[in-house]
Design a protein around this motif. Structure first.
Motif, PDB file in Angstrom:
ATOM      1  N   SER A  37      -9.119  -1.937   2.525  1.00 47.10           N
ATOM      2  CA  SER A  37     -10.478  -1.390   2.565  1.00 47.10           C
ATOM      3  C   SER A  37     -10.521  -0.135   3.428  1.00 47.10           C
ATOM      4  CB  SER A  37     -11.463  -2.439   3.101  1.00 47.10           C
ATOM      5  OG  SER A  37     -11.139  -2.804   4.433  1.00 47.10           O
ATOM      6  N   THR A  38      -9.579   0.007   4.355  1.00 50.27           N
ATOM      7  CA  THR A  38      -9.509   1.217   5.179  1.00 50.27           C
ATOM      8  C   THR A  38      -9.144   2.428   4.326  1.00 50.27           C
ATOM      9  OG1 THR A  38      -8.836  -0.073   7.117  1.00 50.27           O
ATOM     10  CG2 THR A  38      -8.399   2.285   7.180  1.00 50.27           C
ATOM     11  N   VAL A  39      -8.197   2.256   3.431  1.00 50.17           N
ATOM     12  CA  VAL A  39      -7.760   3.353   2.568  1.00 50.17           C
ATOM     13  C   VAL A  39      -8.740   3.574   1.413  1.00 50.17           C
ATOM     14  CG1 VAL A  39      -5.819   4.240   1.170  1.00 50.17           C
ATOM     15  CG2 VAL A  39      -5.360   2.846   3.190  1.00 50.17           C
ATOM     16  N   PHE A  40      -9.589   2.579   1.135  1.00 51.28           N
ATOM     17  CA  PHE A  40     -10.515   2.648   0.008  1.00 51.28           C
ATOM     18  C   PHE A  40     -11.304   3.956  -0.062  1.00 51.28           C
ATOM     19  CE2 PHE A  40     -14.785   2.231  -1.683  1.00 51.28           C
ATOM     20  CZ  PHE A  40     -14.567   1.714  -2.955  1.00 51.28           C
ATOM     21  N   PRO A  41     -11.914   4.448   1.039  1.00 55.05           N
ATOM     22  CA  PRO A  41     -12.691   5.684   0.921  1.00 55.05           C
ATOM     23  C   PRO A  41     -11.881   6.871   0.412  1.00 55.05           C
ATOM     24  CG  PRO A  41     -13.197   4.588   2.981  1.00 55.05           C
ATOM     25  CD  PRO A  41     -12.017   3.870   2.395  1.00 55.05           C
ATOM     26  N   ILE A  42     -10.604   6.944   0.827  1.00 55.16           N
ATOM     27  CA  ILE A  42      -9.736   8.023   0.338  1.00 55.16           C
ATOM     28  C   ILE A  42      -9.475   7.830  -1.150  1.00 55.16           C
ATOM     29  CG2 ILE A  42      -7.516   9.201   0.571  1.00 55.16           C
ATOM     30  CD1 ILE A  42      -7.332   8.032   3.421  1.00 55.16           C
ATOM     31  N   ALA A  65      -8.979  -5.782  -1.935  1.00 59.48           N
ATOM     32  CA  ALA A  65      -8.446  -7.110  -1.620  1.00 59.48           C
ATOM     33  C   ALA A  65      -7.889  -7.187  -0.203  1.00 59.48           C
ATOM     34  CB  ALA A  65      -7.353  -7.484  -2.623  1.00 59.48           C
ATOM     35  N   GLY A  66      -7.839  -6.070   0.510  1.00 60.96           N
ATOM     36  CA  GLY A  66      -7.163  -6.015   1.803  1.00 60.96           C
ATOM     37  C   GLY A  66      -5.707  -5.656   1.592  1.00 60.96           C
ATOM     38  N   THR A  67      -5.058  -5.149   2.632  1.00 58.76           N
ATOM     39  CA  THR A  67      -3.650  -4.748   2.498  1.00 58.76           C
ATOM     40  C   THR A  67      -2.785  -5.905   2.012  1.00 58.76           C
ATOM     41  OG1 THR A  67      -3.838  -3.034   4.191  1.00 58.76           O
ATOM     42  CG2 THR A  67      -1.628  -3.853   3.713  1.00 58.76           C
ATOM     43  N   GLY A  68      -2.911  -7.063   2.674  1.00 55.12           N
ATOM     44  CA  GLY A  68      -2.100  -8.218   2.279  1.00 55.12           C
ATOM     45  C   GLY A  68      -2.437  -8.704   0.888  1.00 55.12           C
ATOM     46  N   GLY A  69      -3.729  -8.801   0.578  1.00 54.54           N
ATOM     47  CA  GLY A  69      -4.142  -9.228  -0.753  1.00 54.54           C
ATOM     48  C   GLY A  69      -3.701  -8.250  -1.818  1.00 54.54           C
ATOM     49  N   GLY A  70      -3.744  -6.961  -1.483  1.00 53.57           N
ATOM     50  CA  GLY A  70      -3.301  -5.946  -2.425  1.00 53.57           C
ATOM     51  C   GLY A  70      -1.818  -6.050  -2.720  1.00 53.57           C
ATOM     52  N   PHE A  71      -1.002  -6.307  -1.686  1.00 52.39           N
ATOM     53  CA  PHE A  71       0.439  -6.442  -1.905  1.00 52.39           C
ATOM     54  C   PHE A  71       0.756  -7.679  -2.749  1.00 52.39           C
ATOM     55  CE2 PHE A  71       1.528  -3.635   1.885  1.00 52.39           C
ATOM     56  CZ  PHE A  71       2.134  -2.660   1.101  1.00 52.39           C
ATOM     57  N   LYS A  72      -0.028  -8.742  -2.608  1.00 49.06           N
ATOM     58  CA  LYS A  72       0.190  -9.933  -3.451  1.00 49.06           C
ATOM     59  C   LYS A  72       0.017  -9.585  -4.921  1.00 49.06           C
ATOM     60  CE  LYS A  72      -1.294 -13.183   0.138  1.00 49.06           C
ATOM     61  NZ  LYS A  72      -2.415 -14.021   0.638  1.00 49.06           N
ATOM     62  N   ALA A  84      -2.565   0.607   1.558  1.00 51.73           N
ATOM     63  CA  ALA A  84      -2.100  -0.164   2.712  1.00 51.73           C
ATOM     64  C   ALA A  84      -2.407   0.551   4.019  1.00 51.73           C
ATOM     65  CB  ALA A  84      -0.591  -0.424   2.609  1.00 51.73           C
ATOM     66  N   SER A  85      -2.971  -0.191   4.963  1.00 52.60           N
ATOM     67  CA  SER A  85      -3.250   0.385   6.288  1.00 52.60           C
ATOM     68  C   SER A  85      -2.148   0.046   7.283  1.00 52.60           C
ATOM     69  CB  SER A  85      -4.608  -0.101   6.803  1.00 52.60           C
ATOM     70  OG  SER A  85      -4.638  -1.508   6.928  1.00 52.60           O
ATOM     71  N   GLY A 165     -10.758  -9.637   8.022  1.00 58.30           N
ATOM     72  CA  GLY A 165     -10.152 -10.920   7.702  1.00 58.30           C
ATOM     73  C   GLY A 165      -8.635 -10.878   7.739  1.00 58.30           C
ATOM     74  N   ALA A 166      -8.033 -12.033   7.550  1.00 60.69           N
ATOM     75  CA  ALA A 166      -6.584 -12.192   7.722  1.00 60.69           C
ATOM     76  C   ALA A 166      -5.758 -11.435   6.688  1.00 60.69           C
ATOM     77  CB  ALA A 166      -6.218 -13.670   7.696  1.00 60.69           C
ATOM     78  N   ASP A 167      -6.357 -11.058   5.547  1.00 63.88           N
ATOM     79  CA  ASP A 167      -5.626 -10.304   4.536  1.00 63.88           C
ATOM     80  C   ASP A 167      -5.655  -8.805   4.796  1.00 63.88           C
ATOM     81  OD1 ASP A 167      -4.300 -11.995   2.821  1.00 63.88           O
ATOM     82  OD2 ASP A 167      -5.960 -12.202   1.411  1.00 63.88           O
ATOM     83  N   SER A 168      -6.305  -8.411   5.892  1.00 63.62           N
ATOM     84  CA  SER A 168      -6.471  -6.991   6.200  1.00 63.62           C
ATOM     85  C   SER A 168      -5.298  -6.433   6.995  1.00 63.62           C
ATOM     86  CB  SER A 168      -7.769  -6.800   7.004  1.00 63.62           C
ATOM     87  OG  SER A 168      -7.820  -5.523   7.582  1.00 63.62           O
ATOM     88  N   GLY A 169      -4.849  -5.241   6.622  1.00 69.21           N
ATOM     89  CA  GLY A 169      -3.826  -4.567   7.406  1.00 69.21           C
ATOM     90  C   GLY A 169      -4.368  -4.115   8.749  1.00 69.21           C
ATOM     91  N   THR A 170      -5.674  -3.864   8.806  1.00 71.30           N
ATOM     92  CA  THR A 170      -6.298  -3.498  10.077  1.00 71.30           C
ATOM     93  C   THR A 170      -6.241  -4.668  11.044  1.00 71.30           C
ATOM     94  OG1 THR A 170      -7.767  -1.929   8.963  1.00 71.30           O
ATOM     95  CG2 THR A 170      -8.448  -2.688  11.146  1.00 71.30           C
ATOM     96  N   PHE A 171      -6.473  -5.870  10.537  1.00 69.52           N
ATOM     97  CA  PHE A 171      -6.336  -7.086  11.349  1.00 69.52           C
ATOM     98  C   PHE A 171      -4.909  -7.213  11.865  1.00 69.52           C
ATOM     99  CE2 PHE A 171      -5.190 -11.651  11.438  1.00 69.52           C
ATOM    100  CZ  PHE A 171      -6.096 -12.126  12.391  1.00 69.52           C
ATOM    101  N   ASP A 172      -3.935  -6.996  10.996  1.00 68.17           N
ATOM    102  CA  ASP A 172      -2.523  -7.070  11.394  1.00 68.17           C
ATOM    103  C   ASP A 172      -2.215  -6.061  12.491  1.00 68.17           C
ATOM    104  OD1 ASP A 172      -2.143  -8.996   9.462  1.00 68.17           O
ATOM    105  OD2 ASP A 172      -1.169  -7.663   8.029  1.00 68.17           O
TER     106      ASP A 172
END
Length: 334
Positions: A37-42, A65-72, A84-85, A165-172
């Motif tokens: 979602s961080t990269v989403f605006p770009i 989907a979030g960085t993790g969800g997106g990689f899945k 990916a963030s 959330g936990a699927d976020s690269g920002t969270f990681d």
């Protein structure tokens, strides 16, 4: 060119294609993007401008989907490009390898991960990483519930926390930078993969604190207050493009990426899209509130894409403190 500072809640983007006649839609090529979602605006800005340039011949969809969800999804071959963030992790590399998915890693921008409070909060002038750890470490759950417990001079206001959330690269990234281990965090906070939910949470609660990508702060800066973070030199530094470039906003400055599936990269519309991303995209990166890379970085990234340079220049483990110079060195420029 459209201005992107006031983007709205992230959603799957279908752009101008939805207005095309049915027979035109059938003739369209589709590029599928999901992830951070961080990269989403770009990605949203680039996708819409690209669709306009292509006059409806290509449709680009962008999910969050979030960085993790997106990689899945990416490693299952469901998407062409993954936002990916943070760099791809070892377990995600293994999942892609097991599925026979190869990829090209492309850095697209830098972010100043931003800690925010409600504007009515007058007592938080700056925070240290230790302060943030006291709030967010796993041991804080059920124990640290007021601002006074964070720092003695703060009032006893209830501490309300909002984070990805936990699927976020920002969270990681945040948990690695603050707590010393990715995904190590208290669980009793309001979590969402949609950064606009976090914005609204802090905006509507006077004793709240949250964190998310810099662009979301910029888009709502009249309703939030960014907290200066004490860096390793003892300086209180507010998030800004200048502070990311000069390296003083640390440890919450980080690179942002897209990953392109190698089989998708063979398609003409993907090649056109990536070329557009790495040429016209820099201006859009700045418009939405992130830090563009130096021109030579985009040229090098395009060369790597054209040369089909596969894999990652990172080791599959979380990293904190990568600067623009570090990134260029790893990409082979310096």
């Amino acid at each position: 060119m459209k201005l992107w500072h006031k983007f709205t809640a992230p959603m799957v983007l279908s752009g101008l294609a939805v207005m095309a006649a049915p027979h035109a839609v059938q003739a369209q090529s589709v590029i599928k993007i999901d992830g951070s979602s961080t990269v989403f605006p770009i990605a949203e800005a680039v996708a819409e401008e690209f669709q306009i340039a292509k006059r409806g011949k290509v449709r680009v969809t962008v999910g969050i989907a979030g960085t993790g969800g997106g990689f899945k999804r990416f490693c299952r071959g469901e998407t062409d490009i993954s936002n990916a963030s943070r760099p791809i992790l070892k377990e995600e590399m293994d999942a892609c390898r097991a599925a026979g998915v190869k990829y090209l890693e492309i850095p697209v921008a830098f972010d100043a991960l931003t800690v925010v409070v409600n504007p009515a909060n007058s007592y938080v002038k700056s925070l240290t990483v230790a302060d943030l750890k006291k709030m967010w470490e796993p041991g804080a759950q059920g124990r640290i519930s007021s601002w006074k417990q964070v720092r003695g001079e703060f009032p006893g206001d209830r501490l309300m926390l909002f984070g990805p959330g936990a699927d976020s690269g920002t969270f990681d990234y945040f948990t690695e930078a603050v707590n010393g281990k990715a995904k190590a965090s208290r669980g009793d906070f309001t979590a969402s993969e949609d950064d606009n939910v976090l914005v609204q949470g802090v905006e509507n609660n006077k004793s709240a604190l949250g964190y998310f990508g810099y662009a979301y702060y910029i888009a709502h800066k009249d309703r939030l207050r960014a907290v200066p973070i004490i860096n390793s030199k003892g300086q209180a530094v507010s998030p800004s493009i200048e502070a990311v470039i000069d390296g003083s906003y640390e440890p919450l400055s980080r690179p942002l990426f897209i990953y392109v599936r190698d089989s998708a990269a063979q398609r003409a519309e993907i090649q056109d899209f990536i070329k557009f991303y790495l040429t016209d995209g820099a201006a859009l990166v700045k418009e939405v509130g992130y830090v563009p890379l130096p021109d030579q970085a985009y040229k090098l990234a395009l060369k790597h894409f054209t040369d089909k340079k596969l894999g990652t220049v990172f080791g599959g483990v979380p990293e904190v403190g990568v600067t623009i110079e570090n990134l260029l060195a790893r990409e082979g420029k310096l």
